[in-house]
Design a protein around this motif. Structure first.
Motif, mmCIF file in Angstrom:
data_model
loop_
_atom_site.group_PDB
_atom_site.id
_atom_site.type_symbol
_atom_site.label_atom_id
_atom_site.label_comp_id
_atom_site.label_asym_id
_atom_site.label_seq_id
_atom_site.Cartn_x
_atom_site.Cartn_y
_atom_site.Cartn_z
ATOM 1 N N ASN A 74 0.868 -1.175 0.000
ATOM 2 C CA ASN A 74 0.000 0.000 0.000
ATOM 3 C C ASN A 74 0.901 1.220 0.000
ATOM 4 N N CYS A 75 0.317 2.405 0.074
ATOM 5 C CA CYS A 75 1.158 3.589 -0.086
ATOM 6 C C CYS A 75 2.179 3.724 1.046
ATOM 7 N N HIS A 76 2.046 2.943 2.104
ATOM 8 C CA HIS A 76 2.992 3.041 3.213
ATOM 9 C C HIS A 76 4.200 2.133 3.043
ATOM 10 N N CYS A 77 3.970 0.915 2.596
ATOM 11 C CA CYS A 77 5.128 0.020 2.529
ATOM 12 C C CYS A 77 5.054 -0.977 1.389
ATOM 13 N N VAL A 78 6.060 -1.811 1.309
ATOM 14 C CA VAL A 78 6.318 -2.642 0.147
ATOM 15 C C VAL A 78 5.819 -4.061 0.364
ATOM 16 N N ALA A 79 5.086 -4.607 -0.616
ATOM 17 C CA ALA A 79 4.603 -5.973 -0.467
ATOM 18 C C ALA A 79 5.648 -6.974 -0.908
ATOM 19 N N VAL A 80 6.145 -6.754 -2.092
ATOM 20 C CA VAL A 80 6.993 -7.794 -2.674
ATOM 21 C C VAL A 80 8.353 -7.213 -3.042
ATOM 22 N N LEU A 81 9.381 -7.874 -2.546
ATOM 23 C CA LEU A 81 10.738 -7.509 -2.920
ATOM 24 C C LEU A 81 11.370 -8.710 -3.618
ATOM 25 N N LYS A 82 12.353 -8.445 -4.448
ATOM 26 C CA LYS A 82 13.010 -9.536 -5.177
ATOM 27 C C LYS A 82 14.017 -10.264 -4.290
ATOM 28 N N ASN A 83 14.372 -11.453 -4.727
ATOM 29 C CA ASN A 83 15.419 -12.254 -4.066
ATOM 30 C C ASN A 83 15.135 -12.473 -2.582
ATOM 31 N N GLY A 84 13.854 -12.481 -2.203
ATOM 32 C CA GLY A 84 13.519 -12.718 -0.805
ATOM 33 C C GLY A 84 13.962 -11.613 0.134
ATOM 34 N N ALA A 85 14.213 -10.427 -0.417
ATOM 35 C CA ALA A 85 14.649 -9.309 0.438
ATOM 36 C C ALA A 85 13.508 -8.894 1.372
ATOM 37 N N ILE A 86 13.864 -8.202 2.451
ATOM 38 C CA ILE A 86 12.877 -7.803 3.452
ATOM 39 C C ILE A 86 12.885 -6.287 3.652
ATOM 40 N N GLN A 87 11.777 -5.805 4.265
ATOM 41 C CA GLN A 87 11.721 -4.393 4.660
ATOM 42 C C GLN A 87 12.006 -4.300 6.154
ATOM 43 N N VAL A 88 12.873 -3.369 6.510
ATOM 44 C CA VAL A 88 13.249 -3.246 7.913
ATOM 45 C C VAL A 88 13.054 -1.819 8.421
ATOM 46 N N GLY A 89 13.056 -1.688 9.746
ATOM 47 C CA GLY A 89 13.098 -0.384 10.402
ATOM 48 C C GLY A 89 14.543 0.002 10.680
ATOM 49 N N GLU A 90 14.722 1.121 11.364
ATOM 50 C CA GLU A 90 16.065 1.676 11.554
ATOM 51 C C GLU A 90 17.014 0.766 12.326
ATOM 52 N N HIS A 91 16.477 -0.187 13.085
ATOM 53 C CA HIS A 91 17.343 -1.100 13.840
ATOM 54 C C HIS A 91 17.448 -2.465 13.187
ATOM 55 N N GLY A 92 17.018 -2.593 11.918
ATOM 56 C CA GLY A 92 17.114 -3.863 11.212
ATOM 57 C C GLY A 92 15.967 -4.810 11.543
ATOM 58 N N ASP A 93 14.996 -4.317 12.298
ATOM 59 C CA ASP A 93 13.810 -5.096 12.666
ATOM 60 C C ASP A 93 12.892 -5.233 11.451
ATOM 61 N N VAL A 94 12.256 -6.397 11.310
ATOM 62 C CA VAL A 94 11.428 -6.649 10.124
ATOM 63 C C VAL A 94 10.100 -5.888 10.215
ATOM 64 N N ILE A 95 9.695 -5.243 9.109
ATOM 65 C CA ILE A 95 8.374 -4.608 9.028
ATOM 66 C C ILE A 95 7.489 -5.503 8.168
ATOM 67 N N ASP A 96 6.361 -5.915 8.713
ATOM 68 C CA ASP A 96 5.493 -6.841 7.967
ATOM 69 C C ASP A 96 4.453 -6.073 7.158
ATOM 70 N N LYS A 97 3.518 -6.837 6.572
ATOM 71 C CA LYS A 97 2.563 -6.241 5.636
ATOM 72 C C LYS A 97 1.582 -5.268 6.280
ATOM 73 N N SER A 98 1.528 -5.246 7.595
ATOM 74 C CA SER A 98 0.636 -4.277 8.233
ATOM 75 C C SER A 98 1.161 -2.857 8.018
ATOM 76 N N CYS A 99 2.439 -2.758 7.694
ATOM 77 C CA CYS A 99 3.111 -1.459 7.523
ATOM 78 C C CYS A 99 3.131 -0.668 8.829
ATOM 79 N N ASP A 100 2.891 -1.348 9.930
ATOM 80 C CA ASP A 100 3.022 -0.723 11.241
ATOM 81 C C ASP A 100 4.365 -1.152 11.817
ATOM 82 N N ARG A 101 4.955 -0.286 12.626
ATOM 83 C CA ARG A 101 6.231 -0.651 13.230
ATOM 84 C C ARG A 101 6.194 -0.315 14.716
#
Ligand SMILES: *[C@@H]1O[C@H](CO)[C@@H](O)[C@H](O)[C@H]1NC(C)=O
Ligand SMILES: *[C@@H]1O[C@H](CO)[C@@H](O)[C@H](O)[C@H]1NC(C)=O
Ligand SMILES: *[C@@H]1O[C@H](CO)[C@@H](O)[C@H](O)[C@H]1NC(C)=O
Ligand SMILES: *[C@@H]1O[C@H](CO)[C@@H](O)[C@H](O)[C@H]1NC(C)=O
Length: 368
Positions: A282-309
Motif C-alpha cells: 500500500n502507499c505506506h510500505c512494500v509488499a513484494v521484494l526480489k530475491n527474498g529481500a525484506i523491509q526493515v526499520g532503523e534497527h534492522g527489525d522486520v516490518i510486515d505487511k501491516s506497515c506498522d512498526r
C-alpha cells in the motif's frame, strides 16, 4: 608517490624525500578542505540567491509569468560568480547536507492541487537532505503543478502529468492508483537511482541521530537482505491554529501526538532499493521484494505487511507528518479528496486533535 619511489633506492636522499612526502600529504589535505569549503560555499550561495527569489510572494500565487520566473531562478543559480550574497540572510540551520549530485536517491510523489505546499517540501529535502531528483506525478491538477515557480532549481524536478483527474467521492473508487503511480515511478526511472522514497507533501524527514540520509542509505545498501527501509511517522496536530500560518508547517505546527502502540505514529513510509523492488503493498510500505529481500526499520527489525512498526523508535530518523495542519487547510484537504477516492474524515481530525500531545520543536529551527 612517484617522488617517493623515484628516490627510495638512494639512501642519501631519504631525508628530503620524507619532506616531500609530507608536503604532498599536506597539499592533499589542504585541497580536500578547500574542496569541502568550496562546495559548502556554493551551496550557501545557491541558498541565498534562491531565497531572494522565493521571498517574492507573487511567484507562488500566479502562473501566468511562471515560466520566465523559473528561468530567472535558474539563471541566478548558474550565475554564482556574481556577488549576490545577501549578508542579512539567516545562516542555514542545521548545517546543510552535501548535494547528492549523482542522484543516488530520489523522491517519488503522487499529488494534486498542492502548489502552495510544495515550496517548503522541496526546500526541506533539497537543502537539508541533499535530494537532487524529485519525481512529481501530478494527478491532473489544473493548471498543472509544473506551471508554478518553486524555490529550488527546476532541473531537480521531473514532472509527470496525468490528465484528466478523475475525482471520485467514493473511498477506494480509484483503489490502487497511488501504488500504481509509485510502481510506475520505479519502472520509469528506478534504474537511475539506488534508492527511491515515497512521500507526501506534508511529510518532512528528520535525521535524528546525526547521520545524513545519504550516509544512512549507503549503509543499508551493503546488506543485500534489505530491500526497503521504513521510517515511523510522528503525527503533528493543528497546534490550535484555525488558519493557514504564514511561516509554514515546520515552524507553525509545533505539537505532535505522543507515541502509543494504538495510534498513527505506528505507520511507516518507505525508501526502497530499486534493484530489489517489485510492487507496493500500500502507499505506506512494500509488499513484494526480489530475491527474498525484506523491509526493515532503523534497527534492522522486520516490518510486515501491516506497515506498522512497533516499538516506535526514531533514534536515527523520523518522519514528521503534518496530517491535519490548520482547520482551514484540513477543510481544503477534505475538499481536494484523496487520490484514491474519498476524503479525510472528521473522525481522523478528532482522533489526532484529542490524542495526548507534546511539544515537537525539532523542525521549528530549520533554515531554510
Ligand atoms: C550575472 O549577474 C550579473 C549581476 O547581477 C548580471 O549583470 C549578468 O547579466 C548575469 N549573467 C547571467 C548570465 O545571468
Ligand atoms: C537583503 O535582505 C533584506 C531583508 O530580507 C532586504 O531588506 C534587502 O533588500 C536585501 N538586500 C539585497 C541586496 O537583496
Ligand atoms: C485547489 O486548491 C485551492 C486552495 O489551495 C482551492 O481554492 C481550489 O478550489 C482547488 N482547486 C480544485 C480544482 O480543487
Ligand atoms: C542484514 O539485515 C538483516 C535484517 O536486519 C540482518 O538479519 C542481517 O544480519 C544483516 N546482514 C548483515 C551481513 O549484516
Amino acid at each position: 608517490m612517484a617522488h617517493r619511489n623515484g628516490h627510495s633506492d638512494r639512501p642519501a636522499r631519504s631525508h628530503p624525500s620524507k619532506g616531500l612526502v609530507g608536503f604532498v600529504i599536506v597539499c592533499a589535505l589542504l585541497s580536500l578542505i578547500w574542496f569541502n569549503a568550496g562546495s559548502e560555499g556554493q551551496l550557501r550561495k545557491t541558498y541565498s540567491s534562491l531565497s531572494n527569489e522565493a521571498e517574492k510572494p507573487a511567484s507562488f500565487s500566479t502562473t501566468a509569468s511562471a515560466g520566465s520566473e523559473q528561468q530567472t531562478v535558474d539563471a541566478q543559480l548558474h550565475n554564482v560568480t556574481s556577488p549576490s550574497m545577501n549578508v542579512s540572510l539567516p545562516a542555514p540551520f542545521p548545517t546543510l547536507s552535501p548535494p547528492d549530485n549523482e542522484e543516488y536517491m530520489a523522491i517519488c510523489m503522487a499529488v494534486k492541487n498542492q502548489s502552495r505546499d510544495l515550496p517548503e517540501f522541496f526546500t526541506h529535502y533539497y537543502f537539508h537532505h541533499g535530494i537532487r531528483r524529485f519525481y512529481i506525478f501530478d494527478d491532473g491538477t489544473e493548471p498543472p503543478l509544473s506551471s508554478v515557480t518553486y524555490p529550488i532549481p527546476s532541473s531537480a524536478i521531473t514532472w509527470v502529468y496525468f490528465q484528466p483527474h478523475l475525482h471520485s467521492d467514493q473511498l477506494d473508487d480509484r483503489k490502487g492508483i497511488q501504488e500504481q503511480y509509485y510502481s510506475g515511478c520505479v519502472t520509469m526511472f528506478g534504474d537511475r537511482h539506488t534508492w527511491m522514497g515515497f512521500l507526501d507533501a506534508d511529510e518532512f524527514l528528520e535525521m535524528t541521530g546525526g547521520e545524513t540520509l545519504s550516509g544512512f542509505l549507503h549503509e543499508w545498501a551493503r546488506n543485500n537482505t534489505v530491500g526497503a527501509v521504513g521510517v515511523n511517522w510522528l503525527v503533528h496536530s493543528s497546534a490550535g491554529l484555525l488558519t493557514r500560518p504564514a511561516e509554514g508547517p515546520r515552524k507553525a505546527f509545533n505539537r505532535c501526538i505522543v507515541d502509543d502502540p494504538n495510534n498513527d505514529n505506528l505507520k511507516v513510509k518507505t525508501f526502497v532499493r530499486t534493484a530489489l523492488f517489485d510492487t507496493m503493498w500500500n502507499c505506506h510500505c512494500v509488499a513484494v521484494l526480489k530475491n527474498g529481500a525484506i523491509q526493515v526499520g532503523e534497527h534492522g527489525d522486520v516490518i510486515d505487511k501491516s506497515c506498522d512498526r512497533k516499538p516506535i523508535t526514531r533514534d536515527r530518523w523520523g518522519l514528521h507528518h503534518y496530517g491535519t495542519k490548520s482547520r482551514e487547510e484540513f477543510l481544503e484537504k477534505q475538499a481536494r479528496g484523496k487520490i484514491r477516492g474519498g476524503k479525510s474524515t472528521e473522525h481522523w481530525w478528532n482522533k489526532i486533535e484529542n490524542a495526548e500531545q507534546r511539544d515537537c520543536l525539532e523542525l521549528t529551527k530549520y533554515v531554510p
